[in-house]
Design an enzyme around this catalytic site. Structure first.
Site, PDB file in Angstrom:
ATOM      1  N   CYS A 103       0.378  -1.109   0.376  1.00 28.80           N
ATOM      2  CA  CYS A 103       0.143  -0.126   0.293  1.00 28.80           C
ATOM      3  C   CYS A 103       0.974   1.280   0.293  1.00 28.80           C
ATOM      4  CB  CYS A 103      -0.639   0.187   1.136  1.00 28.80           C
ATOM      5  SG  CYS A 103      -1.223  -1.404   1.895  1.00 28.80           S
ATOM      6  N   ARG A 125       1.518   1.533  -5.921  1.00 26.80           N
ATOM      7  CA  ARG A 125       1.513   1.266  -5.296  1.00 26.80           C
ATOM      8  C   ARG A 125       0.411  -0.640  -4.447  1.00 26.80           C
ATOM      9  NH1 ARG A 125       5.047  -0.104  -1.327  1.00 26.80           N
ATOM     10  NH2 ARG A 125       6.779   1.171  -1.474  1.00 26.80           N
ATOM     11  N   TRP A 156      -3.827  -1.817  -1.054  1.00 27.37           N
ATOM     12  CA  TRP A 156      -3.916  -3.254  -1.605  1.00 27.37           C
ATOM     13  C   TRP A 156      -4.260  -4.081  -0.978  1.00 27.37           C
ATOM     14  CZ3 TRP A 156      -1.296  -8.047  -2.196  1.00 27.37           C
ATOM     15  CH2 TRP A 156      -1.442  -8.699  -3.458  1.00 27.37           C
ATOM     16  N   ASN A 213       0.980  -0.324   6.170  1.00 27.09           N
ATOM     17  CA  ASN A 213       1.089  -1.002   5.625  1.00 27.09           C
ATOM     18  C   ASN A 213       2.174  -2.544   5.653  1.00 27.09           C
ATOM     19  OD1 ASN A 213       0.968   0.247   3.208  1.00 27.09           O
ATOM     20  ND2 ASN A 213       3.323   1.148   2.650  1.00 27.09           N
ATOM     21  N   GLY A 214       1.383  -3.236   5.137  1.00 28.56           N
ATOM     22  CA  GLY A 214       1.735  -4.860   5.586  1.00 28.56           C
ATOM     23  C   GLY A 214       1.347  -5.344   6.113  1.00 28.56           C
ATOM     24  N   GLU A 218       9.932 -13.446 -20.443  1.00 25.54           N
ATOM     25  CA  GLU A 218       9.576 -11.853 -19.556  1.00 25.54           C
ATOM     26  C   GLU A 218       8.162 -11.145 -20.335  1.00 25.54           C
ATOM     27  OE1 GLU A 218       9.403  -9.954 -17.284  1.00 25.54           O
ATOM     28  OE2 GLU A 218       9.253  -7.869 -17.773  1.00 25.54           O
ATOM     29  N   LYS A 274       5.155  -9.816 -19.329  1.00 25.33           N
ATOM     30  CA  LYS A 274       3.661  -8.967 -19.238  1.00 25.33           C
ATOM     31  C   LYS A 274       2.632  -8.660 -20.103  1.00 25.33           C
ATOM     32  CE  LYS A 274       5.615  -6.383 -17.399  1.00 25.33           C
ATOM     33  NZ  LYS A 274       7.582  -6.465 -16.836  1.00 25.33           N
ATOM     34  N   GLU A 326       0.624 -10.108 -17.564  1.00 21.99           N
ATOM     35  CA  GLU A 326      -0.101  -8.434 -16.243  1.00 21.99           C
ATOM     36  C   GLU A 326      -0.967  -7.466 -17.047  1.00 21.99           C
ATOM     37  OE1 GLU A 326       3.056  -7.504 -14.340  1.00 21.99           O
ATOM     38  OE2 GLU A 326       4.437  -7.208 -15.411  1.00 21.99           O
ATOM     39  N   HIS A 343       7.168 -31.855 -26.508  1.00 29.18           N
ATOM     40  CA  HIS A 343       7.054 -32.489 -25.704  1.00 29.18           C
ATOM     41  C   HIS A 343       5.859 -32.566 -25.604  1.00 29.18           C
ATOM     42  CE1 HIS A 343      10.803 -34.569 -27.088  1.00 29.18           C
ATOM     43  NE2 HIS A 343      12.085 -33.018 -27.015  1.00 29.18           N
ATOM     44  N   LYS A 382       2.976  -3.059  -7.050  1.00 24.41           N
ATOM     45  CA  LYS A 382       4.137  -2.700  -7.632  1.00 24.41           C
ATOM     46  C   LYS A 382       5.411  -3.169  -7.294  1.00 24.41           C
ATOM     47  CE  LYS A 382       7.511  -0.677 -10.179  1.00 24.41           C
ATOM     48  NZ  LYS A 382       7.780  -1.370 -11.321  1.00 24.41           N
TER      49      LYS A 382
END
Ligand code: M6R
Length: 612
Positions: free
Chosen positions: A2, A32, A79, A105-106, A485, A489, A492, A508, A607
């Protein structure tokens, strides 16, 4: 995960109060977390709280955050971890008497037990969050002790878990109390004001002079004072810890771009230039080489995009030095840590320097006696602080949730490290190293050209494949980390299922999914052997009806059975992150735009992931 901001000022510094500054900081913090937002300020000796579920801009406009006339305010963007996103769970949270307002936060591990205890004493909770125990605890102690700092200290003593707190109180109306444990928090130093924030980017328009708090530190800021205590309760001479950050306001704003993600993709030439300039002048690479040369085994650990940069380093080091580097995903450290011995080297890659999984891997590796080399974009963040040396990328602040410029900056720093290591152990000679380093110097130019060449095609292709339900991103050798990568992208940001694997694996199993029109993107590194092998993989996909898209050096593989060719500047195969990544970044960006999604705020993501 957050965002936290707190500003306390004199009327001279900010005659209308600090609300507008708090809202601006919250907007910078939105990356955040963005499921709800709230602010609290002291107005005429009382606490005023406004908060709701929704995006900061909407919530702030609807509830008039900036109309609060206060000189001491805290704000939060959330968040959700404990308690669904809702108006009642949005921060700040207060105690029964509304003496204290807290943002956090946490995760507080023992919140349930503390809550039961407080409820038995008559406290009434108004949210489902773990956070709300703190204001009630402080209230409880304040009744007995009559002093805010003492009550705050006592409350902190009861809490287990990770936190960054900011708290205001009617009893000391110009102070913001704070505490930090395993979640980032900085103090920003001003003239006539002081601030606390979870991120430097939030306060960059106010000040560049900051103290990065360490685990266990707590204290308060008022407009003229800063008081910090260490984990033992001893006062700290914080002036010794002041750093001046190099980032500018421009770095942390959109500068005319519609989204941070696009701005950060376009900034890559400068980010690479700055990263190169930084590595050339600091001593970290030298220290890292010493650690690597003395290590029996070398590991590289990270999460998400940073892990892909780690995979690139492992491939590169195998090619240049014939050294096996063991990559592992940070959250899986338990499987690997027992194999680490005294003196082994662990490279920890993290743009934020705060990812909890990576931090845990670092801590456990240290217990085994490993030496840690960090690669990070944030000075004084937790992972660099706990490492033996840090190679800093200098990409500037990355606000978009998707890592873009930090990925290419990390790969450039790791390329540099790999070459110097190969030279130091005698796997390549001086002139080979010189040649490779000359190639590295081309990276900023190459990426600029790659962006120019691939942008229009990425936009066009995005329109064609936005409705796809699934796709593959394939490569071989040094190109596989870039393909991985790319798939991340597309997932997400573009919300399309995308899978990456070494192309030789198709036969395979995965080829079973191929049917007419199934998009398969090939990352083709500029290496004749890989081109030859990938040509076969392209053919096998094409003959089963796939839509084959190739990202490859200009004028190579003319005979490849590709439906769509995305040409990139001609460069050595080892430079594939700089030539081939921009296309896939831009493709995922434009897929999001096509589908009407905000690429800066992908759903369910934040993030910096500071929880396990
Ligand atoms: O800050 P870090 O580099 O440690 O972050 C690691 C991952 O959380 C991060 O790369 C994540 O995968 C990004 N959202 C990818 O775009």
């Amino acid at each position: 995960m957050c965002g936290i901001i707190g500003i306390t000022s004199t009327p001279n510094y900010s005659p209308e109060g600090v609300a507008k500054l708090v809202v601006r900081a919250l907007l910078r913090l939105e990356y955040r977390g963005y499921d709800s937002a709230g602010v609290a300020g002291i107005v005429n000796g009382e606490i005023v709280v406004r908060k709701a579920r929704g995006k900061i801009e909407d919530v702030s406009r609807r509830l008039g955050f900036d109309k609060i006339r206060s000189y001491c305010m805290i704000g939060h963007t959330r968040w959700a971890t404990h308690g669904v996103p809702s108006d009642r769970n949005a921060h700040p949270h207060t105690d029964c008497r509304k003496w204290f307002a807290v943002v956090h936060n946490g995760i507080l591990e023992n919140h349930a037990e503390l809550r039961r205890r407080l409820e038995r004493k008559g406290h009434v909770f108004r949210s489902d969050t773990d956070t709300e125990v703190l204001p009630h605890l402080v209230e409880d102690y304040y009744v007995v002790l009559g002093n805010v700092m003492s009550a705050f200290e006592k409350a902190l003593g009861l809490i287990r878990g990770s936190y960054a707190f900011a708290m205001i109180s009617v009893h000391e109306p110009d102070k913001i109390f704070f505490a930090k444990n395993k979640n980032p928090l900085v103090v920003g130093i001003g003239k006539g004001f002081n601030t606390v924030a979870s991120d430097i980017a939030a306060i960059i328009e106010l000040t560049r002079r900051i103290v990065v708090l360490r685990d266990g530190w707590y204290g308060y800021v008022s407009p003229h004072d800063i008081v910090i205590y260490d984990e033992r309760g001893e006062p700290i001479d914080w002036k010794k810890y002041v750093i001046t950050v190099e980032w500018s306001v421009e770095d942390a704003s959109k500068s005319g771009y519609p989204h941070y993600m696009l701005k950060e993709i376009m900034e890559q030439p400068v980010a690479l230039q700055n990263t190169l300039a930084g590595i050339r002048r600091d001593k970290a690479v030298e220290k890292a080489i010493n650690i690597l040369l003395n290590a029996e085994k070398i590991y590289i650990t990270a999460a998400g995009t940073s892990y892909h940069a780690g995979l690139y380093y492992a491939s590169l080091t195998s090619i240049l030095s014939g050294t096996l580097v063991h990559p592992f995903i940070a959250s899986e450290y338990e499987l690997y840590v027992k194999t680490i011995n005294e003196g082994d080297a662990v490279i920890a890659v993290s743009q934020s320097g705060e990812t909890m999984d990576t931090l845990n891997a670092v801590r456990e590796a240290k217990k085994q006696g490993a030496k840690i080399i960090a690669v990070s974009n944030v000075v004084e963040s937790s992972i660099p602080r706990e490492s033996d040396t840090t190679i800093y990328t200098r990409a500037g602040p990355e606000i978009g949730v998707a890592a873009t410029k930090t990925f290419t900056s990390q790969t450039l720093a790791l390329y540099w490290l790999s070459i110097h290591y190969a030279l130091a152990r005698g796997s390549i000679n001086q002139s080979e190293a010189k040649e490779l380093l000359r190639e590295a110097e081309k990276a900023p130019w190459l990426i600029r050209r790659a962006i120019e060449m691939s942008k229009p095609l990425a936009e066009k292709l995005a329109a064609e494949i936005s409705s796809a339900g699934s796709m593959y991103v394939l490569s071989r050798g040094i190109g596989v980390p870039v393909a991985m990568e790319g798939a991340l992208k597309i997932k997400e940001i573009g919300y399309i299922h995308a899978e990456a694997y070494p192309a030789g694996e198709s036969k395979h199993g995965p080829i079973a999914l191929i049917e007419k029109g199934f998009p398969v993107i090939f990352i083709v590194p500029n290496d004749p052997r890989l081109v030859y092998l990938l040509m076969g993989n392209i053919e096998e996909m094409k003959s089963r009806g796939a839509l084959t898209i190739g990202v490859l050096s200009e004028n190579t593989c003319r005979e490849c059975k590709l439906d769509i060719r995305i040409e990139t500047p001609y460069a050595d195969k080892l430079l594939v992150p700089f030539t081939h990544t921009p296309f896939i970044q831009l493709l995922s960006y434009y897929i999001a735009i096509n589908k009407g999604y905000d690429p800066d705020k992908p759903r369910n993501l934040a993030k910096t992931v500071t929880v396990e």
